[in-house]
Design an enzyme around this catalytic site. Structure first.
Site, PDB file in Angstrom:
ATOM      1  N   LYS A 152      47.891 207.983 -17.087  1.00 49.59           N
ATOM      2  CA  LYS A 152      46.464 207.859 -17.425  1.00 49.59           C
ATOM      3  C   LYS A 152      46.188 206.690 -18.365  1.00 49.59           C
ATOM      4  O   LYS A 152      45.106 206.099 -18.332  1.00 49.59           O
ATOM      5  CB  LYS A 152      45.968 209.164 -18.054  1.00 49.59           C
ATOM      6  CG  LYS A 152      45.960 210.349 -17.099  1.00 49.59           C
ATOM      7  CD  LYS A 152      44.922 210.183 -16.011  1.00 49.59           C
ATOM      8  CE  LYS A 152      44.849 211.397 -15.100  1.00 49.59           C
ATOM      9  NZ  LYS A 152      43.978 211.150 -13.939  1.00 49.59           N
ATOM     10  N   GLU A 199      35.887 212.945 -18.957  1.00 52.20           N
ATOM     11  CA  GLU A 199      36.178 214.316 -18.562  1.00 52.20           C
ATOM     12  C   GLU A 199      37.690 214.480 -18.564  1.00 52.20           C
ATOM     13  O   GLU A 199      38.419 213.493 -18.486  1.00 52.20           O
ATOM     14  CB  GLU A 199      35.637 214.579 -17.157  1.00 52.20           C
ATOM     15  CG  GLU A 199      36.544 214.078 -16.009  1.00 52.20           C
ATOM     16  CD  GLU A 199      36.709 212.572 -15.939  1.00 52.20           C
ATOM     17  OE1 GLU A 199      35.871 211.862 -16.517  1.00 52.20           O
ATOM     18  OE2 GLU A 199      37.685 212.099 -15.314  1.00 52.20           O
ATOM     19  N   SER A 225      54.259 210.991 -12.443  1.00 55.38           N
ATOM     20  CA  SER A 225      53.066 210.487 -13.124  1.00 55.38           C
ATOM     21  C   SER A 225      52.922 210.973 -14.558  1.00 55.38           C
ATOM     22  O   SER A 225      52.212 210.368 -15.348  1.00 55.38           O
ATOM     23  CB  SER A 225      51.827 210.866 -12.317  1.00 55.38           C
ATOM     24  OG  SER A 225      51.802 212.259 -12.105  1.00 55.38           O
TER      25      SER A 225
END
Lengths: 397, 263
Positions: A85, A107, A374
């Site tokens: 992210k 969010e 990830s």
């Protein structure tokens, strides 16, 4: 808007009129800066010195032995913040800075995007507000705490199913009232144009690195590249570099939750129909009238009824294939992989590992699979403990 | 069937346009409430078909959507509901809803079926003028008027383009934000009305945040051709769920007061 933001029939920008100027401003800024020398130099420095790029491509030796073919792991879990992210947040955060915005909103589902946004908010000295479903706040309390430590304000969202979908609803509503000074740092390659394009761009470093690392380390491209798919940002990030390599199979893994047949899942590519939500046309979990269905997944980060528009197109054109794995298989492979490699995978990423494990002894030994790991699973330790598959027991209760 | 054009031509004052979610809190009560609103002097009705994820709506209308859905409202029943209202009174009805419901129903079929049920226009909250082609022709072919939103941050050229695609009225959003009651009117709204009046002859109806009779009066004085009151009325429903039978009279009382002050 200069571009339509379409991926075949998917994508677009289906939003209330009040948000159009903000999206136009963002599109304009993105195309102005994304190739700008100063911007890219600054972003590259942040990727290297702040986030920890490039991330290694690691041959998971023991896991490879177990499944019977070669599994390479793209270690996005080693990034600052513990997930991919941060790539997107640094990119969009820098864009916000260049645009002169002073406030960030985002969010979050698993809290990884919320945490990455909070980090970047601290880094750039921007006031940060994170919208998070109340159920997610409960199941990802460690990340909530970290976000607060970075100085972010957490807004608990209690509407609907109290998860990621509702957090997006509320963030969009808040943005509507605060469009002038607030930058909505969207977390995944979904939502209205230009987000799918922007997020893909800032996540494409994963694929560019992984492809070069394959050529350098292995001397050839992999046979399969796989990643988990919720909104789809880590998957599109790694897929993007391989799209033109026709011999590389691209495989996305959705969360089948309690099972596709039960309806209790979050796998719109596997079991959804085309619809419109959160500004984009995509495969969607909905009833026959178009009301959005509740979703279920053990991983909060994948617990979303829609999926990025480019994945929808890749599915329809068959350039990528999408499968779904159930919670219980994810939990099993979480244990198996951790015991093999001493690496705790995030439950999201474990979906991709679980698919790889399902191919055990089914592929030739010289097959090379690259898995995008990830995120790391520290945040999931409690949830795994609470949901551990019951071992056979002598006692009945 | 009474058109917007006839309605605006006959009125010597701003049109009173209450908004309701169809089926809130249940089919029968909702029908009684809307009949009472008509009797209290509503000139046009703005009706929402409930959606699970209404991103343009504040908490009051979100809750109304949830109540209506929980009570079993769906798009088929909404069609019957509209037909029932039309058989009670020939009053223009504008729908205000989200695109996915139309998309799933089938765009052409939706406009055709709802035109037949008695609807005059369909405003899609999450479809902007950029995608007007997806609905304009189907709507016109079904004989419907078109309505799109203009907001205080819409640039003038864009507002002109929007106005050129509105055959019914321009839904003028008074503020930057979602639906919901506000204590005072946004200071953006009067300049916006003035701007729209200078660029178009299409009637300008103002909604979002219109909560008091005084707001309606102020907007009418500023040149609005209609005032749309939503959350303030829906809140009356929310506040009286324990005594549903009392709701029609309470809604009627509020609307009659607004009507009286509008003159």
């Amino acid at each position: 808007m200069k571009y339509s933001g379409r991926f075949g029939q998917f994508g677009g920008f289906y939003v209330p009129e009040v948000l159009i100027p903000a999206l136009e401003e963002m599109e304009k800024a993105f195309y102005q800066y994304y190739r700008d020398k100063k911007f890219t130099a600054e972003l590259d420095t942040l990727y290297r010195d702040y986030a920890g790029r490039p991330t290694p491509l690691y041959l998971a030796t023991r896991f490879s032995e177990l499944v019977g073919f070669k599994v390479y792991i793209k270690r996005e879990d080693l990034l600052h913040g513990g997930a991919h992210k941060v790539n997107n947040c640094l990119g969009q955060g820098l864009l916000a800075k260049y645009m002169g915005k002073t406030k960030l909103i985002a969010e979050t589902g698993a809290g990884q995007h919320g945490l990455a946004t909070s980090m970047i908010g601290a880094l750039f000295g921007m006031q940060t507000k994170i919208f998070m479903g109340s159920i997610d706040i409960e199941r990802q309390s460690v990340n909530v705490h970290k976000m607060k430590l970075c100085g972010a304000e957490i807004v608990s969202v209690t509407g609907g199913t109290c998860t990621l979908k509702d957090a997006i609803n509320e963030a969009l509503r808040y943005w509507t009232s605060n469009v002038a000074d607030t930058f909505y740092l969207f977390g995944t390659a979904c939502g209205p144009h230009p987000y799918p394009t922007i997020v893909k761009h800032f996540q494409s470093c994963i694929g560019i690195e992984a492809r070069a690392q394959c050529l350098e380390k292995i001397g050839r491209l992999p046979d399969i590249v796989t990643a988990c798919v919720g909104g789809g940002s880590n998957a599109i990030g790694i897929f993007s570099a391989f799209l033109d390599d026709k011999n590389v199979k691209l495989i996305g893994i959705e969360p089948a939750g309690k099972g596709l047949k039960t309806g209790r899942h979050a796998a719109p590519l596997a079991a959804g129909t085309v619809g419109i939500l959160h500004g984009t046309k995509m495969y969607l979990m909905q009833d026959k009238y178009g009301q959005i269905l509740d979703t279920e997944s053990i991983s909060a980060g994948l617990d979303y009824p829609g999926v990025g528009p480019e994945h929808c197109l890749l599915k329809d054109t068959k350039r990528a294939q999408y499968f779904a794995v159930e919670d219980r298989d994810v939990l099993d492979v979480f244990d198996i992989f951790t015991k093999c490699e001493g690496i705790l995978p995030a439950l999201e990423s474990t979906h991709a590992l679980a698919w790889v494990y399902s191919q055990k002894d089914k592929m030739p030994a010289d097959t090379i699979v690259v898995v995008n790991l990830s995120g790391r699973g520290d945040k999931d330790v409690d949830i795994v403990e609470r949901n551990r598959n019951p071992a056979p027991s002598k006692h009945s209760s | 069937m009474k058109t917007y054009k006839q309605t605006f031509a006959e009125l010597k004052r701003a049109a009173l346009i209450p908004f309701f979610v169809i089926g809130d809190p249940d089919f029968d009560t909702s029908l009684e409430i809307i009949k009472a609103a008509i009797d209290a002097g509503a000139d046009i009705l703005e009706l929402g078909i409930p959606f699970s994820d209404p991103i343009a709506d504040g908490p009051v209308i979100q809750k109304a959507d949830i109540r209506a859905l929980a009570a079993g409202m769906d798009i088929e029943k909404a069609k019957d509901f509209i037909a029932k209202i039309k058989s009670y009174r020939d009053i223009p009805i504008g729908l205000l809803m989200y695109y996915n419901l139309i998309f799933q129903y089938g765009i052409e079929k939706f406009f055709a079926d709802f035109a037949k049920a008695g609807v005059n226009s369909v405003l899609v909250a999450d479809l902007s003028i950029d995608d007007v082609d997806e609905i304009y022709t189907p709507a016109r072919k079904a004989g419907l008027d078109t309505v799109f939103m203009v907001t205080p941050n819409t640039e003038t050229d864009r507002a002109k383009k929007i106005a050129s695609k509105c055959t019914g009225f321009i839904y003028t959003v008074s503020l930057l934000g979602v639906t919901g009651g506000r204590e005072t009117l946004s200071d953006m709204v009067k300049p916006l009305i003035a701007k729209l009046k200078s660029i178009t002859d299409v009637p300008v109806c103002v909604g979002f945040g219109v909560s008091k009779p005084q707001h309606a009066v102020e907007l009418a004085k500023a040149g609005a051709d209609g005032v749309i009151i939503g959350s303030r009325i829906v809140k009356i429903i929310e506040d009286n769920l324990s005594d549903k039978k009392s709701i029609p009279a309470k809604v009627s009382e509020f609307l009659a007061d607004v009507k009286k002050q509008l003159g």
